[in-house]
Structure formats: C-alpha cells, structure tokens
Scaffold this motif. Structure first.
Motif, PDB file in Angstrom:
ATOM      1  N   GLU A  62       0.883  -1.166   0.000  1.00 53.31           N
ATOM      2  CA  GLU A  62       0.000   0.000   0.000  1.00 53.31           C
ATOM      3  C   GLU A  62       0.919   1.212   0.000  1.00 53.31           C
ATOM      4  N   HIS A  86      -2.820   0.298  -8.753  1.00 52.15           N
ATOM      5  CA  HIS A  86      -4.255   0.499  -8.564  1.00 52.15           C
ATOM      6  C   HIS A  86      -4.424   1.780  -7.759  1.00 52.15           C
ATOM      7  N   LYS A  88      -6.324   4.493  -5.729  1.00 47.09           N
ATOM      8  CA  LYS A  88      -7.529   4.532  -4.904  1.00 47.09           C
ATOM      9  C   LYS A  88      -8.093   5.932  -4.771  1.00 47.09           C
ATOM     10  N   SER A  89      -7.232   6.951  -4.665  1.00 49.46           N
ATOM     11  CA  SER A  89      -7.718   8.328  -4.538  1.00 49.46           C
ATOM     12  C   SER A  89      -6.634   9.309  -4.951  1.00 49.46           C
ATOM     13  N   TYR A 126      -2.453   4.553  -3.453  1.00 50.56           N
ATOM     14  CA  TYR A 126      -2.519   3.462  -4.418  1.00 50.56           C
ATOM     15  C   TYR A 126      -1.973   2.174  -3.817  1.00 50.56           C
TER      16      TYR A 126
END
Length: 184
Positions: A62, A86, A88-89, A126
């Motif tokens: 993370e 990936h 996330k925000s 991410y």
C-alpha cells in the motif's frame, strides 16, 4: 535552446513534438523516452510512503505519494506518469480530484484549475504488486523486493513526472514486518 513558455523544457529542433495532455501547444517528445513527462509543472519533491505486507497475496504494497510541484501554466487537468498500480484516490491541494489511469498516464482533473506558478500538493493513494509481470522498477528478490526504477521505470513504482529534466527531492519511508527484516 530553452523556451520559457514551456516551463524551462529544453527544445532541440531535431526532436519531434508531441501534444501536451493539458491542452497547451505541442512540446518536444523526449527522444529516448517518448510518451513520458508533462511540461505543465515542475516537481519540487516526492514524499513516498510504502507499507509492505508480504502475507497479502493480491496487494502486498500500500502506498501514498505526496508530490509538491509548481505549475508552469494554468492547468485545468494534468497528468502524472503511472503504470502497474491500482489508484484509490487523488487530491490536489487537499480537495478530491477526478482521475483516470490509462496506459502510462494518471490523468487528473482538480476540483478547480491550478493557477500559473502555483505550488500544488498532489496526494495519490494506491496499491501495487511488486511481483507483477512485465518490465517494472520492482525487482522480486524471492523474500521481498528491491527498487531499480532507472532510467525510465519510476512510474511503475510511484506516480511521477518520469523524465530526466525534472529533478526533485525525495523522501522514502518503508514499513515492513519485523519478521521480514529483523533488527540486530
């Protein structure tokens, strides 16, 4: 030769020109790494946090990138180079921003346009899997990972302006379980 309108990007007449993703006039493509970079801003610093969880089979890392950058023009949208993660925000100056991740670009639309010469703070949260296949700045060591993002794979480790002409300061923080690397 230097063109002040491009935020200090060095132009060589022999290089081909690409369209800016922020709507500005064409800028020179990096002859070695075309498709990377954005001349709409210059990064001042990257503050990177990684939390490694080897027991998580799908998302072992993370991460959060806090990027401080100075805009060289008004930006209604801009991009960071990013791949194999990936997202996330995303927030710009503390406000949530719309974003899409496609190919090698994280396209960001801040809540309000960024004024020229504004120092903005971009937060990207991410996840990433260092074991993902293909060319990457992550090196699987069998017991964990190492980073080797140069010359053009930093954007597979953290969102960035992955071009040699945009120099910046870096701070890395990596949290790992004690069982992975016990202290002496």
């Amino acid at each position: 030769m230097q063109d002040e309108s491009s935020g200090g990007v060095h132009r060589d007449p022999a290089h081909r020109f690409d369209r800016c993703d922020d709507g500005r006039p064409p800028v020179p493509a990096d002859p070695v790494f075309p498709g990377l970079g954005n001349p709409g801003y210059e990064v001042e610093s990257y503050d990177l946090d990684f939390v490694y969880r080897p027991e998580e089979p799908k998302v072992p890392v993370e991460a959060e990138a806090v990027i401080t950058a100075r805009s060289s023009a008004e930006l209604q949208k801009f991009s960071l180079d990013a791949q194999k993660m990936h997202v996330k925000s995303v927030a710009v100056d503390g406000e949530d921003a719309r974003f899409t991740l496609a190919k090698k670009k994280l396209q960001i639309s801040p809540a309000s346009s960024v004024a020229p010469n504004h120092v903005m703070r971009i937060n990207v949260r991410y996840d990433v899997d260092p074991r993902s296949s293909g060319a990457s700045g992550w090196v699987d060591t069998g017991k964990g990972f190492a980073l080797a993002p140069q010359p053009d794979k930093a954007h597979t480790v953290f969102p960035c302006n992955d071009v040699p002409w945009d120099k910046a300061d870096f701070t890395f923080r990596v949290s790992i379980p004690a069982a992975v690397m016990p202290l002496p």
